[in-house]
Design a protein around this motif. Structure first.
Motif, PDB file in Angstrom:
ATOM      1  N   LYS A  24       0.824  -1.207   0.000  1.00 16.66           N
ATOM      2  CA  LYS A  24       0.000   0.000   0.000  1.00 16.66           C
ATOM      3  C   LYS A  24       0.870   1.273   0.000  1.00 16.66           C
ATOM      4  O   LYS A  24       0.664   2.163  -0.823  1.00 16.66           O
ATOM      5  N   ALA A  42      -3.019   5.623   7.455  1.00 16.67           N
ATOM      6  CA  ALA A  42      -3.584   5.490   8.808  1.00 16.67           C
ATOM      7  C   ALA A  42      -2.523   4.954   9.772  1.00 16.67           C
ATOM      8  O   ALA A  42      -2.384   5.444  10.896  1.00 16.67           O
ATOM      9  N   ARG A  47       1.261   5.860  14.242  1.00 16.05           N
ATOM     10  CA  ARG A  47       2.627   5.783  14.796  1.00 16.05           C
ATOM     11  C   ARG A  47       3.116   7.173  15.220  1.00 16.05           C
ATOM     12  O   ARG A  47       3.781   7.334  16.250  1.00 16.05           O
ATOM     13  N   ILE A  65      -0.929  -1.710  18.299  1.00 15.63           N
ATOM     14  CA  ILE A  65      -0.052  -1.997  17.150  1.00 15.63           C
ATOM     15  C   ILE A  65       0.812  -3.220  17.443  1.00 15.63           C
ATOM     16  O   ILE A  65       0.964  -4.098  16.600  1.00 15.63           O
ATOM     17  N   GLY A  68      -1.113  -6.164  16.859  1.00 18.99           N
ATOM     18  CA  GLY A  68      -1.695  -6.272  15.512  1.00 18.99           C
ATOM     19  C   GLY A  68      -3.192  -6.021  15.485  1.00 18.99           C
ATOM     20  O   GLY A  68      -3.881  -6.405  14.537  1.00 18.99           O
ATOM     21  N   LEU A  69      -3.704  -5.368  16.527  1.00 14.62           N
ATOM     22  CA  LEU A  69      -5.152  -5.134  16.625  1.00 14.62           C
ATOM     23  C   LEU A  69      -5.536  -3.785  16.031  1.00 14.62           C
ATOM     24  O   LEU A  69      -4.692  -2.900  15.879  1.00 14.62           O
ATOM     25  N   VAL A  71      -6.933  -0.254  16.216  1.00 16.62           N
ATOM     26  CA  VAL A  71      -7.123   0.828  17.193  1.00 16.62           C
ATOM     27  C   VAL A  71      -8.566   1.334  17.084  1.00 16.62           C
ATOM     28  O   VAL A  71      -9.096   1.441  15.974  1.00 16.62           O
ATOM     29  N   THR A  76      -8.510   6.983  15.151  1.00 17.79           N
ATOM     30  CA  THR A  76      -8.006   6.994  13.774  1.00 17.79           C
ATOM     31  C   THR A  76      -8.779   7.979  12.891  1.00 17.79           C
ATOM     32  O   THR A  76      -8.175   8.733  12.130  1.00 17.79           O
ATOM     33  N   GLY A  96      -4.616   2.044   4.240  1.00 14.52           N
ATOM     34  CA  GLY A  96      -4.764   1.275   5.476  1.00 14.52           C
ATOM     35  C   GLY A  96      -5.980   1.658   6.296  1.00 14.52           C
ATOM     36  O   GLY A  96      -6.054   1.378   7.493  1.00 14.52           O
ATOM     37  N   GLN A 103     -15.516   1.434  10.906  1.00  4.65           N
ATOM     38  CA  GLN A 103     -14.777   2.590  10.374  1.00  4.65           C
ATOM     39  C   GLN A 103     -15.316   2.974   9.002  1.00  4.65           C
ATOM     40  O   GLN A 103     -15.473   4.153   8.679  1.00  4.65           O
ATOM     41  N   ARG A 140      10.025  -1.391  13.186  1.00  7.32           N
ATOM     42  CA  ARG A 140       8.619  -1.432  13.609  1.00  7.32           C
ATOM     43  C   ARG A 140       8.382  -2.561  14.599  1.00  7.32           C
ATOM     44  O   ARG A 140       8.845  -3.675  14.394  1.00  7.32           O
ATOM     45  N   ASP A 142       5.863  -4.193  15.034  1.00  4.62           N
ATOM     46  CA  ASP A 142       4.926  -5.215  14.553  1.00  4.62           C
ATOM     47  C   ASP A 142       5.449  -6.008  13.352  1.00  4.62           C
ATOM     48  O   ASP A 142       4.752  -6.860  12.826  1.00  4.62           O
ATOM     49  N   ARG A 151      -1.558 -10.080  12.602  1.00  6.36           N
ATOM     50  CA  ARG A 151      -2.063  -9.089  11.636  1.00  6.36           C
ATOM     51  C   ARG A 151      -2.793  -9.784  10.485  1.00  6.36           C
ATOM     52  O   ARG A 151      -3.808  -9.286   9.989  1.00  6.36           O
TER      53      ARG A 151
HETATM   54  O1  C5P Z   1      -1.161  -0.041   7.744  1.00 12.90           O
HETATM   55  P1  C5P Z   1      -0.066  -0.417   8.691  1.00 12.90           P
HETATM   56  O2  C5P Z   1       0.527  -1.761   8.405  1.00 12.90           O
HETATM   57  O3  C5P Z   1       0.966   0.655   8.833  1.00 12.90           O
HETATM   58  O4  C5P Z   1      -0.763  -0.547  10.117  1.00 12.90           O
HETATM   59  C1  C5P Z   1      -0.019  -0.925  11.238  1.00 12.90           C
HETATM   60  C2  C5P Z   1      -0.927  -1.135  12.421  1.00 12.90           C
HETATM   61  O5  C5P Z   1      -1.602   0.082  12.754  1.00 12.90           O
HETATM   62  C3  C5P Z   1      -2.059  -2.143  12.246  1.00 12.90           C
HETATM   63  O6  C5P Z   1      -1.610  -3.476  12.379  1.00 12.90           O
HETATM   64  C4  C5P Z   1      -2.993  -1.719  13.362  1.00 12.90           C
HETATM   65  O7  C5P Z   1      -2.533  -2.144  14.619  1.00 12.90           O
HETATM   66  C5  C5P Z   1      -2.888  -0.204  13.288  1.00 12.90           C
HETATM   67  N1  C5P Z   1      -3.936   0.361  12.424  1.00 12.90           N
HETATM   68  C6  C5P Z   1      -5.228   0.476  12.954  1.00 12.90           C
HETATM   69  N2  C5P Z   1      -6.242   1.003  12.191  1.00 12.90           N
HETATM   70  C7  C5P Z   1      -6.016   1.405  10.928  1.00 12.90           C
HETATM   71  C8  C5P Z   1      -4.724   1.292  10.364  1.00 12.90           C
HETATM   72  C9  C5P Z   1      -3.694   0.761  11.147  1.00 12.90           C
HETATM   73  O8  C5P Z   1      -5.449   0.103  14.090  1.00 12.90           O
HETATM   74  N3  C5P Z   1      -7.042   1.897  10.203  1.00 12.90           N
END
Ligand code: C5P
Ligand code: MG
Length: 197
Positions: A24, A42, A47, A65, A68-69, A71, A76, A96, A103, A140, A142, A151
């Motif tokens: 992405k 996002a 971050r 993060i 891997g959940l 937010v 956001t 993202g 959302q 990172r 994650d 994730r």
């Molecule tokens: O898109 P990216 O890989 O950078 O996202 C990293 C982490 O940010 C996701 O695994 C998640 O924990 C968080 N995130 C989120 N909601 C979004 C985008 C990312 O919670 N809309």
């Protein structure tokens, strides 16, 4: 959520969605270079907020993060909406987001309906290898195998329904993206050519 403001008429939003490691960010950089649209990631916004010492949400964002959940969307959507309001541009690539059905519904109802969705459809094994490679240098929290697996699970259970939601609205361009970034971009570029600022 008082800070959320409906986008003015003429605003064009393109959501760039896909699993972790689908490319992405890479594709958005290419689009920005050619078309000058405003790119809002996002994940990057979260971050950035996590590192803001004045933010009350920093600890929560970090925990989500790392696990891997997703937010909670209040956080956001507020970050994205603020950036949109601050920008003078009217074409936004939002990468993202939305990651979860609530959302998507909230944004469509209260901010703007997306013009279309670019869905970067990538093989899981390819994504895993890309993320592990990126993890060697990304720093990172994650990009490690435990979080990567989480994730993938969250993507399948929570984010794929978002693609289906927009498929029902006939808004999804599905882009196979296991090839090189340049080859993938060749398929994306023509979809954007009609849009002007
Ligand atoms: O898109 P990216 O890989 O950078 O996202 C990293 C982490 O940010 C996701 O695994 C998640 O924990 C968080 N995130 C989120 N909601 C979004 C985008 C990312 O919670 N809309
Ligand atoms: Mg990214």
């Amino acid at each position: 959520m008082s800070e959320i403001v409906r986008a003015p008429g003429g605003t064009i939003v393109i959501f760039v969605l896909g699993g972790p490691g689908s490319g992405k960010g890479t594709q958005c950089s290419k689009i920005v270079k050619d078309f000058g649209f405003v790119h809002l990631s996002a994940g990057d916004l979260l971050r950035e907020e996590q590192q803001n010492p004045n933010s009350k949400d920093g600890d929560l964002i970090k925990t989500y993060i790392k696990e891997g959940l997703i937010v909670p969307m209040e956080i956001t959507v507020k970050l994205i909406s603020k950036k949109m309001q601050e920008s003078k541009s009217n074409i936004f690539l939002i990468d993202g987001f939305p990651r979860k059905l609530d959302q998507a519904e909230f944004f469509c109802k209260n901010v703007v309906e997306p013009h279309f969705i670019l869905f970067l459809d990538c093989d899981k094994e390819v994504m895993k290898q890309r993320l592990l490679k990126r993890g060697e240098t990304s720093g990172r929290i994650d990009d490690n195998i435990e979080t990567i697996e989480k994730r993938f699970k969250v993507f399948k259970e929570e984010s794929l329904p978002v693609i289906e939601y927009f498929e029902e609205k006939e808004k999804v361009h599905r882009i196979p993206c296991t090839e090189s970034p340049d080859e993938v971009y060749l398929k994306i570029r023509p979809l954007l050519e009609g849009l002007s600022k």
